[in-house]
Design an enzyme around this catalytic site. Structure first.
Site, short mmCIF file in Angstrom:
data_model
loop_
_atom_site.label_atom_id
_atom_site.label_comp_id
_atom_site.label_asym_id
_atom_site.label_seq_id
_atom_site.Cartn_x
_atom_site.Cartn_y
_atom_site.Cartn_z
N SER A 50 0.62 -1.17 0.17
CA SER A 50 -0.01 0.13 0.01
C SER A 50 0.89 1.17 -0.10
O SER A 50 1.62 1.39 -0.86
CB SER A 50 -0.95 -0.15 1.13
OG SER A 50 -1.62 1.01 1.22
N GLU A 361 -12.22 7.27 5.07
CA GLU A 361 -11.19 7.72 6.04
C GLU A 361 -10.67 8.87 5.61
O GLU A 361 -10.26 9.21 4.45
CB GLU A 361 -10.07 6.44 6.10
CG GLU A 361 -10.61 5.27 6.82
CD GLU A 361 -9.48 4.38 7.17
OE1 GLU A 361 -9.76 3.91 8.07
OE2 GLU A 361 -8.68 4.22 6.25
N ASN A 363 -7.78 10.08 5.47
CA ASN A 363 -6.48 9.41 4.73
C ASN A 363 -6.78 9.30 3.11
O ASN A 363 -5.90 9.02 2.28
CB ASN A 363 -5.46 8.20 5.15
CG ASN A 363 -6.43 6.98 5.17
OD1 ASN A 363 -7.37 6.78 4.50
ND2 ASN A 363 -6.30 6.02 6.11
N PRO A 490 -3.46 2.51 19.13
CA PRO A 490 -2.37 1.47 18.55
C PRO A 490 -2.43 1.26 17.22
O PRO A 490 -3.70 1.03 16.95
CB PRO A 490 -2.46 0.20 19.51
CG PRO A 490 -3.75 0.21 20.07
CD PRO A 490 -4.26 1.47 20.10
N SER A 491 -1.28 1.57 16.41
CA SER A 491 -1.21 1.36 15.23
C SER A 491 -1.77 0.02 14.75
O SER A 491 -1.13 -0.99 15.62
CB SER A 491 -0.08 1.72 14.46
OG SER A 491 0.14 1.17 13.33
C1 16G Z 1 -4.66 0.18 6.69
C2 16G Z 1 -6.08 0.39 6.22
C3 16G Z 1 -6.54 1.73 6.45
C4 16G Z 1 -6.26 2.16 7.74
C5 16G Z 1 -4.69 2.15 7.88
C6 16G Z 1 -4.64 2.75 9.33
C7 16G Z 1 -7.40 -0.98 4.90
C8 16G Z 1 -7.43 -1.51 3.37
N1 16G Z 1 -6.52 -0.17 5.08
O1 16G Z 1 -3.93 0.66 5.63
O2 16G Z 1 -7.84 1.73 6.35
O3 16G Z 1 -6.45 3.58 7.74
O4 16G Z 1 -4.44 0.76 7.82
O5 16G Z 1 -2.99 2.19 9.74
O6 16G Z 1 -7.94 -1.38 5.74
P1 16G Z 1 -2.69 2.26 11.18
O7 16G Z 1 -3.34 1.48 12.19
O8 16G Z 1 -1.27 2.18 11.05
O9 16G Z 1 -2.76 3.59 11.73
ZN ZN Z 2 -3.22 1.46 -0.12
#
Ligand code: 16G
Ligand code: ZN
EC number: 5.4.2.3
Length: 533
Positions: A50, A361, A363, A490-491
């Site tokens: 991604s 989102e 983002n 948490p990420s």
């Molecule tokens: C992934 C997710 C996205 C989310 C991001 C958060 C999908 C297809 N993608 O990229 O939706 O915003 O994770 O990342 O579900 P984080 O948990 O590291 O903040």
């Molecule tokens: Zn992507």
């Protein structure tokens, strides 16, 4: 499989440093084959990291209708990826027994990746690993080569819906003709067509070549797309792409911007889209997922109204949605809003509970879901002799607009066409669009802690439950800043705790993010340097 390494099927599959991940990809090939036997349908496997840097890679499974892998299978994926080689067969047996998988069924995998460049060897061996894993269970694999993530979702959904010949070319034909059909209808009654170009930063990812093809099918006389960061020289997602632009709140490196031109960025696999521009004082203006959602939802709502069609429209956001976007939609536009935890699967699921669900989102990942019955209702209204010409016209526009949307998943290319179509119809430049509301200044940060899993959240990630001292500390800090709001979580994709803060001024938002980061560090077991910025 190396010892002492644990991976988990996160918000969007497995993702991490590409070296040494073959075993995960191999096992996911096997799991996809088993899921295909169970569902008696083709399963998708996408190799992509991604928006992550080029040294990372990732793998995710796609369910038959083009939706994300069912949540109940995420834990099976995690378990399968983490057993030692010795335990692998036993673990597979367990999955087969517990899920009652008919092993004699055939299995079919549709496979694609976003990177195939010869100078990136990990991609080739990881793809090979998936195919080997799938064939270990006798699966037939259709390797589609390079695709964007949403293209694979689309092709898979069509295939399982009975259109087994659908391929990449069908995708272009479908969306190019949907876009042209809507533009045909809206430009008939327009004196002043918007013909200015839109410059698209493709993050040096797969979207560059694909968007070029889509634009060709539409025709340069209808849309003027300039592709930037096409991968010829720069690195994937490095100083460019939707995530960079959104988080840094600045243009991709090297892009010379002019006031009020339209600029957009995809991420590496083209499932995120954001727009941006400069105002007359050359201030950077971001039009993120929230603004796109607001544009889509108000357009749909206006046309529903004009067509006198009564359907339940909802917008689904996450805690990251800017406070002013939420205020605008609820208080000024009277549109219903729901909030879910981060991760497309949660937003998508919630969107399906509305007749028409617009989810994004901040983002830039998002799409629109419409159930078939509502789509039929809208189509019927377009030809209903009992309705006025004006009502029929609005219904027709709405139908054509919804045809541009890839309903399976957020699709940067389709979303771009949808934005461009609305701007054309409304005769809006980017200026009118960004002025629909003004964002509250905000800041994102991350904090390193020893174990991010000790942080538990509730209320769609808007409140911290554990450690119990943390939320009161955040509340106290937030109270100090006008229009202050902050949350931490948490990420799901990185070993960090994420911090979000917004307030009336950028300085206050920065301050609040700083203070909350320190609270996380102090209360949540911070490691390394204290977060100072
Ligand atoms: C992934 C997710 C996205 C989310 C991001 C958060 C999908 C297809 N993608 O990229 O939706 O915003 O994770 O990342 O579900 P984080 O948990 O590291 O903040
Ligand atoms: Zn992507």
């Amino acid at each position: 499989k190396p010892d002492n390494v644990r991976v988990s099927y996160g918000t969007a599959g497995f993702r991490g440093n590409a070296s040494g991940m073959e075993y995960v990809f191999f096992r996911m090939g096997m799991l996809a084959a088993l899921r295909s036997k169970l569902k008696e349908a083709a399963i998708g496997v996408m190799v992509t990291a991604s928006h992550n840097p080029e040294h990372d890679n990732g793998v995710k499974l796609i369910d038959p209708q083009g939706e994300m892998l069912a949540q109940s299978w995420e834990s099976l994926a995690t378990a399968l990826a983490n057993v030692t080689n010795d335990q692998l067969i036993e673990q597979l047996k367990q999955i087969i027994d517990s899920q009652k998988i008919p092993l004699s069924n055939t299995s079919f995998i549709k496979f694609a990746s976003v990177v195939g460049r010869a100078n990136w060897p990990s991609s080739l061996s990881l793809s090979r690993a998936v195919l080997d894993g799938a064939s270990a269970f006798g699966a037939t694999c259709h390797d589609h080569g390079l695709l964007t993530t949403p293209q694979l979702h689309y092709i898979l959904a069509c295939y399982n819906g009975g259109d087994i010949k659908v391929d990449e070319e069908h995708y272009y034909q479908n969306y190019a003709s949907a876009f042209k059909a809507l533009l045909n209808v809206v430009s008939l009654c327009k004196l002043n067509p918007v013909t200015s170009p839109v410059t698209v930063d493709c993050a040096n990812g797969v979207g560059a070549a694909k968007l070029t093809k889509l634009a060709e099918r539409i025709g340069a006389n209808i849309i003027d797309i300039v592709v930037y960061n096409d991968g010829q020289s720069g690195k994937l997602n490095e100083n460019c792409g939707a995530d960079y632009v959104k988080v840094q709140q600045r243009a991709p490196a090297g892009l010379n911007m002019e006031p009020f031109h339209r600029y957009a960025s995809f991420d590496g696999d083209a499932d995120r889209l954001i727009y941006y521009t400069l105002d007359s004082d050359c201030n950077f203006i971001l039009l993120d997922g929230d603004k796109i959602a607001a544009l889509f939802a108000t357009y749909i709502r206006d046309n529903l109204k004009k067509a006198s069609i009564n359907l339940r429209l909802g917008i689904i956001q996450t805690a990251y949605a800017n406070g002013n976007s939420t205020n605008f939609l609820i208080n000024q536009q009277n549109i219903e809003i729901a909030c879910t935890p981060t991760g497309v699967k949660y937003l998508h699921e919630k969107a399906l509970t509305f007749d028409i669900g617009v989810y994004f989102e901040a983002n830039g990942h998002g799409t629109i879901t419409v159930n078939q019955e509502c789509k039929n209702k809208i189509s019927a209204a377009a030809f209903d002799p009992n309705k006025s010409a004006e009502e029929r016209f609005a219904a027709k526009k709405l139908k054509l607009f919804l045809d541009i949307i890839n309903q399976t998943v957020g699709d940067a290319m389709c979303d771009l066409l949808a934005v461009e179509a609305i701007l054309q119809d409304k005769n809006w430049s980017v200026k009118e669009w960004y002025r629909i509301y003004t964002e509250l200044p905000n800041r994102q940060a991350k904090v390193q802690v020893a174990d991010r899993r000790i942080i538990e959240t509730g209320d769609a990630e808007r409140k911290v439950i554990l450690p119990s001292m943390l939320q009161p500390a955040i509340d106290e800090l937030v109270r100090k800043y006008p229009s202050g709001r902050s949350f931490v979580r948490p990420s799901g994709t990185e070993d960090v705790v994420r911090v979000y803060a917004e307030a009336n001024t950028q300085e206050n938002a920065d301050d609040l993010a700083q203070q909350v980061s320190l609270a996380v560090y102090n209360i949540g077991g911070g490691v390394g340097k204290k977060p100072l910025f």
